[in-house]
Design an enzyme around this catalytic site. Sequence first.
Site, PDB file in Angstrom:
ATOM      1  N   CYS A  95     -12.590   1.904   2.055  1.00  0.00           N
ATOM      2  CA  CYS A  95     -11.869   1.088   1.558  1.00  0.00           C
ATOM      3  C   CYS A  95     -11.187   2.184  -0.381  1.00  0.00           C
ATOM      4  O   CYS A  95     -10.688   3.003   0.193  1.00  0.00           O
ATOM      5  CB  CYS A  95     -11.701  -0.325   1.228  1.00  0.00           C
ATOM      6  SG  CYS A  95     -10.210  -1.434   0.657  1.00  0.00           S
ATOM      7  N   ARG A 130      -0.903  -8.029   0.045  1.00  0.00           N
ATOM      8  CA  ARG A 130      -1.896  -6.705   0.224  1.00  0.00           C
ATOM      9  C   ARG A 130      -2.231  -7.417   1.350  1.00  0.00           C
ATOM     10  O   ARG A 130      -1.853  -8.174   1.943  1.00  0.00           O
ATOM     11  CB  ARG A 130      -3.650  -7.645  -1.171  1.00  0.00           C
ATOM     12  CG  ARG A 130      -3.696  -7.085  -1.934  1.00  0.00           C
ATOM     13  CD  ARG A 130      -4.781  -7.746  -2.762  1.00  0.00           C
ATOM     14  NE  ARG A 130      -5.782  -6.838  -2.261  1.00  0.00           N
ATOM     15  CZ  ARG A 130      -6.115  -6.331  -3.664  1.00  0.00           C
ATOM     16  NH1 ARG A 130      -5.053  -5.598  -4.377  1.00  0.00           N
ATOM     17  NH2 ARG A 130      -6.721  -5.788  -2.833  1.00  0.00           N
ATOM     18  N   HIS A 194     -14.299  -3.580   5.790  1.00  0.00           N
ATOM     19  CA  HIS A 194     -15.965  -4.276   5.208  1.00  0.00           C
ATOM     20  C   HIS A 194     -16.387  -4.335   6.784  1.00  0.00           C
ATOM     21  O   HIS A 194     -15.742  -5.080   7.858  1.00  0.00           O
ATOM     22  CB  HIS A 194     -15.306  -5.128   4.013  1.00  0.00           C
ATOM     23  CG  HIS A 194     -13.934  -4.197   3.180  1.00  0.00           C
ATOM     24  ND1 HIS A 194     -15.204  -3.822   2.364  1.00  0.00           N
ATOM     25  CD2 HIS A 194     -13.211  -4.320   2.880  1.00  0.00           C
ATOM     26  CE1 HIS A 194     -14.337  -2.813   0.954  1.00  0.00           C
ATOM     27  NE2 HIS A 194     -13.078  -3.606   1.621  1.00  0.00           N
TER      28      HIS A 194
HETATM   29  N1  GLN Z   1      -8.892  -1.312  -5.035  1.00  0.00           N
HETATM   30  C1  GLN Z   1      -8.497  -1.003  -4.282  1.00  0.00           C
HETATM   31  C2  GLN Z   1      -6.792  -1.322  -3.021  1.00  0.00           C
HETATM   32  O1  GLN Z   1      -6.764  -2.510  -2.883  1.00  0.00           O
HETATM   33  C3  GLN Z   1      -9.217  -0.324  -2.559  1.00  0.00           C
HETATM   34  C4  GLN Z   1      -9.685  -2.056  -2.208  1.00  0.00           C
HETATM   35  C5  GLN Z   1     -11.230  -2.178  -1.268  1.00  0.00           C
HETATM   36  O2  GLN Z   1     -11.998  -1.563  -1.678  1.00  0.00           O
HETATM   37  N2  GLN Z   1     -11.360  -3.486  -0.732  1.00  0.00           N
HETATM   38  O3  GLN Z   1      -6.568  -0.331  -2.599  1.00  0.00           O
END
Ligand code: GLN
Length: 250
Positions: A95, A130, A194
């Site tokens: 990520c 998101r 993850h």
């Molecule tokens: N902040 C980054 C995004 O939102 C990475 C998020 C994360 O590592 N889960 O894309």
Amino acid sequence: MTTPDALDVVLVYPELLGLYGDRGNAMALAHRARARGHRVRVLRVGAGEPVPAEADIYLLGGGEDASMLVAGELLAEQHAFVRALRSGACCLAVCAGFQLLSQGYTGPDGRTHAGLGVLDVECGRLPGSRAVGEVVARPYDDRWGLITGYENHQGDARLGPDAVPLGEVFGGVGNGHAGNEGARQLGVLGTYLHGPVLARNPDLADHLLEGALGSPLGDWVDPAVERLRRERLRAADRRGLLRRLLEPCQ
Ligand code: GLN
């Protein structure tokens, strides 16, 4: 750094890049290597400390937007580490870590930041909300089982010709482009997943270990991991994520 009989796994800046238990990827690697008789040292390199140039496997995890920007600035000074990755060192980047290894990524302020330029990948922002939830992807490497994980990100990933995706997304968002998830180039695996992703996907863990060892590992099935995979795939199925995967080909 490598001693003949021990693998050095380096957790890079886990206090900045360690969302959703990503440091568990080190535990998964150590567990699977030790089960095959290999010695493993897990080394934690704190933010701002020099990242060693000769680790066997580097691990970069996810991070919130703010901590990711700090990690990016600090890692831009770690020239030996970046050279090692560009020369083929093994690495898992999750990520925010994935975005940091790209050519460039867009921050929450809409500005583009230079990445470390290891992967032929550009990271922008997903157009809508998101991407949050379970992901199932069919791997392009047919030696691997279905890839599953958990995503929570706003960034996307557009791959250039030198990077190949890890898999085709059947449920969830992944890269947000071309129906793909993740990227693979040189010794690096980049992913939005993850889980920790290596605990949920032992084939990815073994791929990294084999890259570091330079030789194939024997097969080893961990019953606990198989139970976890079945449970996670059932959960994905309940949410309808496997429907497309199971549709007969037209
Ligand atoms: N902040 C980054 C995004 O939102 C990475 C998020 C994360 O590592 N889960 O894309």
